[in-house]
Design a protein around this motif. Structure first.
Motif, PDB file in Angstrom:
ATOM      1  N   TRP A 179       0.916  -1.316   0.005  1.00  0.00           N
ATOM      2  CA  TRP A 179       0.023   0.131   0.042  1.00  0.00           C
ATOM      3  C   TRP A 179       0.897   1.268  -0.098  1.00  0.00           C
ATOM      4  O   TRP A 179       1.965   1.356   0.796  1.00  0.00           O
ATOM      5  N   PHE A 229      -7.403  -2.218   3.864  1.00  0.00           N
ATOM      6  CA  PHE A 229      -6.596  -1.147   4.309  1.00  0.00           C
ATOM      7  C   PHE A 229      -7.510  -0.427   5.262  1.00  0.00           C
ATOM      8  O   PHE A 229      -8.583   0.039   4.609  1.00  0.00           O
ATOM      9  N   CYS A 253      -3.048   0.262  -3.944  1.00  0.00           N
ATOM     10  CA  CYS A 253      -2.521  -1.091  -3.699  1.00  0.00           C
ATOM     11  C   CYS A 253      -1.680  -1.530  -4.613  1.00  0.00           C
ATOM     12  O   CYS A 253      -2.050  -0.997  -6.027  1.00  0.00           O
ATOM     13  N   TRP A 311      -4.249  -3.581   8.510  1.00  0.00           N
ATOM     14  CA  TRP A 311      -4.305  -4.097   7.140  1.00  0.00           C
ATOM     15  C   TRP A 311      -4.777  -5.530   7.451  1.00  0.00           C
ATOM     16  O   TRP A 311      -4.447  -6.394   8.379  1.00  0.00           O
TER      17      TRP A 311
END
Lengths: 114, 115
Positions: A36, A77, A92, A66
């Motif tokens: 991320w 997330f 992502c 997460w």
């Protein structure tokens, strides 16, 4: 082929709300990494987390957490008690284990209003 | 603090011009990458390099070339700029493998407008 899908184009919340950003991925690799990144208005990509496919433990870092689930190919997330400074585009991404080439999703724009 | 530096934050070029986007990293990373970012498309890999003088095509190499003569520098070249190359260009570098010291760092981007 590898693919990352972030179905939420834009999310708006009010400060202190919790918010979850979804990420679904496709890969034929048995070993891979998930990432991320945060992109604030300044434009620079900020690394948030890297998770390898062998580690399905959830991770928490302050207000960030997460949730990695291989069974559903998802790596979501969550921001708890969101703040205005969390306003950004979140990406992502996926890479194979033996390469650092990143496959990105299209991003989710999060706006947190005071 | 480790850095990936892109030489220009904003560039405006004319159609047909040859354009050089420069990227320098100070982390002694082997790997370097060029991505472009477009609204609704996320980031897409143009070219990458795992070593000096080595390059490989990414997902969208058409209209671009690269040069890596030194480990710390990776240049993206638009041989003849076109309006569809108007975009944000992001350079990145990484150290191979994983572990606690893994690093994948992006530059702050170059917003290129071709008119």
């Amino acid at each position: 082929a590898q693919k990352v899908t972030q179905a939420q184009t834009e999310i708006s919340v009010v400060e202190k709300e919790d918010v979850t950003l979804d990420c679904v991925y496709e890969t034929r690799d048995t070993t891979y990494y998930l990432f991320w990144y945060k992109q604030p208005p300044s434009g620079e990509l900020v690394f948030l987390i890297r998770r390898n496919s062998f580690d399905e433990q959830n991770e928490i870092s302050g207000r960030y957490s997460w949730n990695f689930q291989k069974s559903t190919s998802s790596f979501n997330f969550t921001i708890t008690a969101s703040q205005v400074v969390d306003s950004a585009v979140y990406f992502c991404a996926l890479s194979s284990y033996n390469t650092d080439k990143l496959i990105f999703g299209t991003g989710t724009r999060l706006q947190v209003f005071p | 603090d480790v850095k990936v530096t892109q030489s220009s934050r904003y560039l405006v070029k004319r159609t047909g011009e040859k354009v050089f986007l420069e990227c320098v990293q100070d982390m002694d990373h082997e790997n370097m990458f060029w991505y472009r970012q477009d609204p609704g498309l996320g980031l897409r890999l143009i070219y990458f390099s795992y070593d000096v003088k080595m390059k490989e095509k990414g997902d969208i190499p058409e209209g671009y070339s690269v040069s890596r003569e030194k480990k710390e520098r990776f240049s993206l070249i638009l041989e003849s700029a076109s309006t569809n190359q108007t975009s944000m260009y992001l350079c990145a570098s990484s150290s191979p493998g994983g572990g606690q010291n893994y690093g994948y760092t992006f530059g702050s981007g170059t917003r290129l407008t071709v008119v």
